[in-house]
Every structure is written in C-alpha cells, then in structure tokens.
Design a protein around this motif. Structure first.
Motif, PDB file in Angstrom:
ATOM      1  N   SER A  70      -7.380   5.657  -2.255  1.00  0.00           N
ATOM      2  CA  SER A  70      -6.417   6.656  -2.724  1.00  0.00           C
ATOM      3  C   SER A  70      -5.347   6.043  -3.615  1.00  0.00           C
ATOM      4  O   SER A  70      -4.713   6.747  -4.404  1.00  0.00           O
ATOM      5  N   THR A 115      -9.724   4.148   7.717  1.00  0.00           N
ATOM      6  CA  THR A 115      -8.372   4.446   7.245  1.00  0.00           C
ATOM      7  C   THR A 115      -7.928   3.448   6.185  1.00  0.00           C
ATOM      8  O   THR A 115      -7.326   3.822   5.172  1.00  0.00           O
ATOM      9  N   PHE A 127       1.631   4.096   8.826  1.00  0.00           N
ATOM     10  CA  PHE A 127       1.580   2.770   8.211  1.00  0.00           C
ATOM     11  C   PHE A 127       2.947   2.097   8.150  1.00  0.00           C
ATOM     12  O   PHE A 127       3.043   0.879   8.229  1.00  0.00           O
ATOM     13  N   GLU A 142      -7.030   4.407   2.432  1.00  0.00           N
ATOM     14  CA  GLU A 142      -5.717   4.050   1.891  1.00  0.00           C
ATOM     15  C   GLU A 142      -5.857   3.311   0.560  1.00  0.00           C
ATOM     16  O   GLU A 142      -5.141   3.587  -0.392  1.00  0.00           O
ATOM     17  N   THR A 143      -6.792   2.381   0.500  1.00  0.00           N
ATOM     18  CA  THR A 143      -6.953   1.584  -0.715  1.00  0.00           C
ATOM     19  C   THR A 143      -7.579   2.415  -1.833  1.00  0.00           C
ATOM     20  O   THR A 143      -7.135   2.343  -2.980  1.00  0.00           O
ATOM     21  N   HIS A 150      -0.015   7.659  -6.506  1.00  0.00           N
ATOM     22  CA  HIS A 150       0.189   6.754  -5.394  1.00  0.00           C
ATOM     23  C   HIS A 150       0.704   5.397  -5.837  1.00  0.00           C
ATOM     24  O   HIS A 150       1.392   4.726  -5.083  1.00  0.00           O
ATOM     25  N   GLY A 185       0.850  -1.188   0.000  1.00  0.00           N
ATOM     26  CA  GLY A 185       0.000   0.000   0.000  1.00  0.00           C
ATOM     27  C   GLY A 185       0.881   1.231   0.000  1.00  0.00           C
ATOM     28  O   GLY A 185       2.010   1.201   0.509  1.00  0.00           O
ATOM     29  N   SER A 195       1.167   4.096   1.629  1.00  0.00           N
ATOM     30  CA  SER A 195       1.747   4.572   2.884  1.00  0.00           C
ATOM     31  C   SER A 195       2.613   3.529   3.564  1.00  0.00           C
ATOM     32  O   SER A 195       3.408   3.839   4.444  1.00  0.00           O
TER      33      SER A 195
END
Length: 192
Positions: A111, A104, A50, A108-109, A117, A38, A40
């Motif tokens: 984004s 969160t 993370f 995260e996923t 990213h 991921g 982060s």
C-alpha cells in the motif's frame, strides 16, 4: 530483545538499527535514497496498531521503507523495499511469526507504493485515497522469529484507478518466505 520500548524509536534510530546489520546496510548505501517509516508506523497516520500496539522490542522492533527519490512526489513508484525486525511476541507457533502478521506486513508495504501513503504532508495536493480490493498471500517458508526481513513491493500494472502490486518477503539469506498479490483502487477525493 525484551520488553516494550521506553519511548518510540525515532526514524533515525530505526535507520541506525538496520545500518548496524551488514546485509541491510548494503541496501541502504544507494545514492538518492529516501528512507521513511512505513505509512502506519508514522505517528501522523494516527493508526494505533503499528504506531503503538506493534511498536515494541518484542513485536515490531523496527520498520522502514526505502526507495529511489522519484522525479515528482505524486509519481507512483515501480518498486520500493522495506526492512522489518520482528521480535518473539508476534509468534503464531513458538519461533514462527503469525501468518496474519506476515500478510499485514506485505499489505502495509504494498500500500505504500501509492503516492498518498508516501507523502503524508502532501494530502491537499492529492485527489484520491487508495483502498485494497484484495490481497492474496502465499506462505513459502516459516517466518522464523526473532529476525530481520526484507520486503520488496512492485507495481506490476496500472489501469486507470486500479493498481496491481506484488510483494515478496525474504530472510537475511535471500530465501523467499512469503509473497502476495494485491489490487488497490483509487477513490475519488471525499469518498473515503
């Protein structure tokens, strides 16, 4: 699961972790699949939440994203998936993951669908950053921990600099435990 990691897991270790879980391994057998940490979680992102704080056997033991390789590294993906293994120390209640962490993980996923990213090594090629404008999360079932979950993120609409996305988090039985809708906005280069 106990204790913090002696050393951070390498991406290969995290992939091997999920390949050792039969229902996860089936997803990772697809041809031409890109498997990556991921955003982060990647040390190059320099995001300590993370990369360090939540990188233990008892918090987020493993977390990878995967998707079919796009034609161009700058393409938006219509969909990507992620696996996450959660330990006992992310609970809001005994045996249940804290709702803030569920949101969160969906954030995260979602984004990660933006090209910035996914392709950290290509920052110079990109002319924008993406920021979340909103994220609405619905909690459908308790997210029982410890456990491994599948998160699917989809780009539902792209309108200029705006990317509308949806995410679903499921347990090993395919039971939906949470979902989210989000809006992410591209900023012109240098505006971040």
């Amino acid at each position: 699961m106990g204790g913090s990691l002696d050393r951070p897991l390498r991406l290969e270790d995290e992939i091997d972790h999920f390949k050792s879980i039969p229902w996860c391994a089936k997803h990772l057998e697809a041809p031409n699949l890109v498997v990556t940490p991921g955003f982060s979680r990647d040390p190059r992102a320099q995001e300590p939440l993370f990369c360090e704080t939540l990188r233990t056997k008892d918090t987020i033991a493993a977390f990878v994203c995967f998707y079919p390789r796009p034609e161009s590294e700058l393409d938006f993906l219509p969909e990507l998936k992620a696996f996450v293994t959660l330990g006992n120390l992310v609970g809001g209640y005994p045996g249940v993951c804290h709702g803030g962490l569920v949101a969160t993980l969906l954030d995260e996923t979602l984004s990660f669908l933006g090209p910035r990213h996914r392709w950290l090594q290509s920052r110079d090629k990109l002319n924008h950053d993406m920021l979340k404008a909103y994220l609405h999360t619905d909690y459908l079932q308790p997210v029982k921990i410890p456990g491994t979950f599948l998160i699917t993120a989809r780009l539902t609409k792209k309108n200029g600099r705006k990317s509308y996305m949806q995410g679903v988090m499921e347990d090993e039985n395919g039971q939906k435990v949470a979902k989210a809708d989000g809006l992410f906005v591209e900023l012109p280069k240098g505006k971040m």
